[in-house]
Design an enzyme around this catalytic site. Structure first.
Site, PDB file in Angstrom:
ATOM      1  N   GLU A 143       0.847  -1.196   0.136  1.00 51.05           N
ATOM      2  CA  GLU A 143       0.150   0.087   0.098  1.00 51.05           C
ATOM      3  C   GLU A 143       0.861   1.435  -0.011  1.00 51.05           C
ATOM      4  O   GLU A 143       1.383   1.698   0.878  1.00 51.05           O
ATOM      5  CB  GLU A 143      -0.863  -0.023   1.210  1.00 51.05           C
ATOM      6  CG  GLU A 143      -1.914   0.990   1.299  1.00 51.05           C
ATOM      7  CD  GLU A 143      -2.622   1.045   2.640  1.00 51.05           C
ATOM      8  OE1 GLU A 143      -3.534   1.977   2.631  1.00 51.05           O
ATOM      9  OE2 GLU A 143      -2.428   0.146   3.413  1.00 51.05           O
ATOM     10  N   ALA A 154      -2.085   8.372   7.068  1.00 48.03           N
ATOM     11  CA  ALA A 154      -1.202   7.944   8.167  1.00 48.03           C
ATOM     12  C   ALA A 154       0.337   7.472   7.478  1.00 48.03           C
ATOM     13  O   ALA A 154       1.132   7.306   8.058  1.00 48.03           O
ATOM     14  CB  ALA A 154      -1.549   6.907   8.849  1.00 48.03           C
ATOM     15  N   HIS A 211      -5.636   5.907  -1.639  1.00 47.78           N
ATOM     16  CA  HIS A 211      -4.795   7.099  -1.242  1.00 47.78           C
ATOM     17  C   HIS A 211      -4.746   7.859  -2.320  1.00 47.78           C
ATOM     18  O   HIS A 211      -3.480   8.374  -2.867  1.00 47.78           O
ATOM     19  CB  HIS A 211      -3.566   6.588  -0.750  1.00 47.78           C
ATOM     20  CG  HIS A 211      -3.884   6.153   0.712  1.00 47.78           C
ATOM     21  ND1 HIS A 211      -3.671   6.846   1.853  1.00 47.78           N
ATOM     22  CD2 HIS A 211      -3.806   4.825   1.256  1.00 47.78           C
ATOM     23  CE1 HIS A 211      -4.090   6.069   3.010  1.00 47.78           C
ATOM     24  NE2 HIS A 211      -4.196   4.770   2.582  1.00 47.78           N
ATOM     25  N   GLY A 270     -17.326   0.185  12.316  1.00 45.66           N
ATOM     26  CA  GLY A 270     -17.819   0.992  13.099  1.00 45.66           C
ATOM     27  C   GLY A 270     -17.380   2.440  13.255  1.00 45.66           C
ATOM     28  O   GLY A 270     -17.998   3.224  13.883  1.00 45.66           O
ATOM     29  N   HIS A 272     -14.298   3.711  10.808  1.00 46.92           N
ATOM     30  CA  HIS A 272     -13.789   4.116   9.744  1.00 46.92           C
ATOM     31  C   HIS A 272     -14.945   4.395   8.710  1.00 46.92           C
ATOM     32  O   HIS A 272     -14.677   5.381   7.528  1.00 46.92           O
ATOM     33  CB  HIS A 272     -13.040   3.124   8.590  1.00 46.92           C
ATOM     34  CG  HIS A 272     -11.459   3.070   9.382  1.00 46.92           C
ATOM     35  ND1 HIS A 272     -11.288   2.816  10.595  1.00 46.92           N
ATOM     36  CD2 HIS A 272     -10.296   3.604   8.766  1.00 46.92           C
ATOM     37  CE1 HIS A 272      -9.907   2.863  10.728  1.00 46.92           C
ATOM     38  NE2 HIS A 272      -9.406   3.377   9.616  1.00 46.92           N
ATOM     39  N   ASP A 294      -7.757  -3.887   7.738  1.00 49.37           N
ATOM     40  CA  ASP A 294      -6.666  -2.804   7.805  1.00 49.37           C
ATOM     41  C   ASP A 294      -6.176  -2.653   9.336  1.00 49.37           C
ATOM     42  O   ASP A 294      -5.763  -1.751   9.630  1.00 49.37           O
ATOM     43  CB  ASP A 294      -7.419  -1.485   7.312  1.00 49.37           C
ATOM     44  CG  ASP A 294      -6.419  -0.489   6.920  1.00 49.37           C
ATOM     45  OD1 ASP A 294      -5.117  -0.726   6.624  1.00 49.37           O
ATOM     46  OD2 ASP A 294      -6.731   0.703   6.908  1.00 49.37           O
TER      47      ASP A 294
END
Length: 406
Positions: A143, A154, A211, A270, A272, A294
């Site tokens: 990623e 992040a 991203h 619940g 993101h 993730d």
């Protein structure tokens, strides 16, 4: 006496008193397994005159295909993006621990890192099957670092990269090699990204968009070049806008090539993704939804400060932030938690929730001929669940590898 002289001496296991997920429905049928694969009982009875050597009473459990997590950054104190001389032992620890959450295969995920980290980490871990030692490794998910500065989330800014030329040289220079890589997340608006997408797809590597500040036409061009996944939908991308829906618009685009499917990752923790957004995505494109955790280092650890790649993260309750900020940096949810939350938040069926963690990720990675379903001939990677979708036991290749209370 062998159970089956005509074909194999291998023992046959029959799972009884269960509901199995097959052809998108829970069906009251027994499940037969031999040599790690699911058997067709009709052939066994009529062609081979075979019978079961062992019966497993499932006590009314649901049997689903083992869960597949295509985006997991670590857990239990292990950060896959931290270079060491023994990366495989960290991956092995996480692989063992996630068995209790029904995960039988996964893609260890590396966040944006300097080339030296990729060069050190990637050669140390080979694609391998699962077993008592832990869930199988399907290949790395890389990623970054070819992602957008504006939507870095992040990811550490100093290690972001662009494609300077045709893409292939940048990929090799950054990663050092692409053996044992299953997926790469990149931003399709970066110049020269299309040739990188084509290069990766030619190597059988899944390309994901994320991203990114791409508009819809840039995203569609990437899909036409071979991209097939969206990394954690809604997160780290332009918000949906009615004049240009951006990457989110791929869910209902009419520019997807015939016979192709775009899948999208959803972090159903619940936190993101608001339940209403989750419902919009699922109702627009239910067959493309792939549940991902993730998960970061801190999954399975107490609140406090931990590392994620080159960053320090802070756990507060169920939230994981870049330390000192309000930027989310992955989750501490487990896959079975995501399955339960997704069902509750979306109002979908049990079958749909389970397929989001099994069939769809297998289809995405091109492995649904052997994983992600309970078809005859498929790998006997199984998760036994109660009606509330709590994991009771996990099997890999027909062998019990975890059981609650055992």
């Amino acid at each position: 006496m062998p159970s089956n002289k005509s074909v194999s001496d291998a023992p046959i296991t029959q799972f009884i008193n269960c509901r199995i997920l097959r052809d998108h429905h829970l069906q009251r049928e027994d499940l037969w397994v031999r040599e790690g694969r699911i058997l067709d009982p009709e052939k066994l009875f009529f062609d081979e005159k075979g019978y079961a050597d062992e019966r497993v009473d499932c006590e009314g459990s649901i049997i689903a295909p083992g869960f597949i997590d295509v985006q997991i950054n670590g857990g239990y104190g292990i950060d896959f993006s931290q270079p060491s001389n023994d990366v495989s032992s960290g991956i092995s620890l996480v692989a063992q621990k996630i068995l209790e959450h029904g995960v039988t295969s996964f893609c260890p995920t590396l966040v944006t890192s300097p080339p030296s980290v990729y060069h050190k980490v990637l050669p140390q871990v080979k694609v391998h099957g699962g077993g008592r030692h832990g869930a199988g490794v399907l290949g790395f998910h890389l990623e970054g670092p070819f992602i957008s500065l504006e939507k870095k989330g992040a990811h550490p800014e100093q290690y972001l990269r662009t494609f300077s030329s045709g893409g292939k040289d940048d990929l090799m220079e950054t990663y050092g090699g692409l053996d044992n890589v299953a997926m790469v997340t990149l931003a399709p608006e970066l110049p020269n990204s299309q040739s990188a997408v084509r290069e990766l797809c030619q190597r059988g590597i899944t390309v994901s968009l994320g991203h990114s500040v791409a508009n819809l036409s840039q995203a569609e061009e990437a899909v036409q070049a071979g991209a097939s996944f969206i990394t954690h939908l809604f997160n780290a991308m332009l918000p949906f806008h009615h004049r240009d829906p951006g990457i989110v618009g791929l869910l209902t685009s009419d520019q997807i090539p015939p016979g192709r499917m775009v899948y999208y990752g959803m972090i159903a923790d619940g936190i993101h993704t608001n339940p209403a957004a989750l419902r919009i995505a699922h109702r627009a494109h239910p067959s493309g939804l792939v549940l991902v955790t993730d998960a970061i280092t801190a999954m399975g650890l107490p609140p406090g400060r931990h590392t994620l790649g080159q960053q320090v993260v802070e756990i507060q309750g169920l939230h994981a932030y870049v330390a000192g900020t309000t930027t989310l940096c992955g989750s501490i949810a487990t896959m079975d938690m995501c399955v339960r939350h997704f069902k509750q938040a979306s109002g979908c069926s049990v079958e749909e929730a389970l397929e989001g963690a099994s069939l769809h990720p297998a289809q995405l990675l091109g492995i649904s001929h052997k994983k992600g379903n309970l078809d005859y001939g498929s790998d006997a990677d199984l998760v036994l669940l109660d009606d509330a979708l709590n994991v009771k036991a996990t099997y890999i290749s027909g062998e019990e590898v975890w059981r609650r209370g055992a």
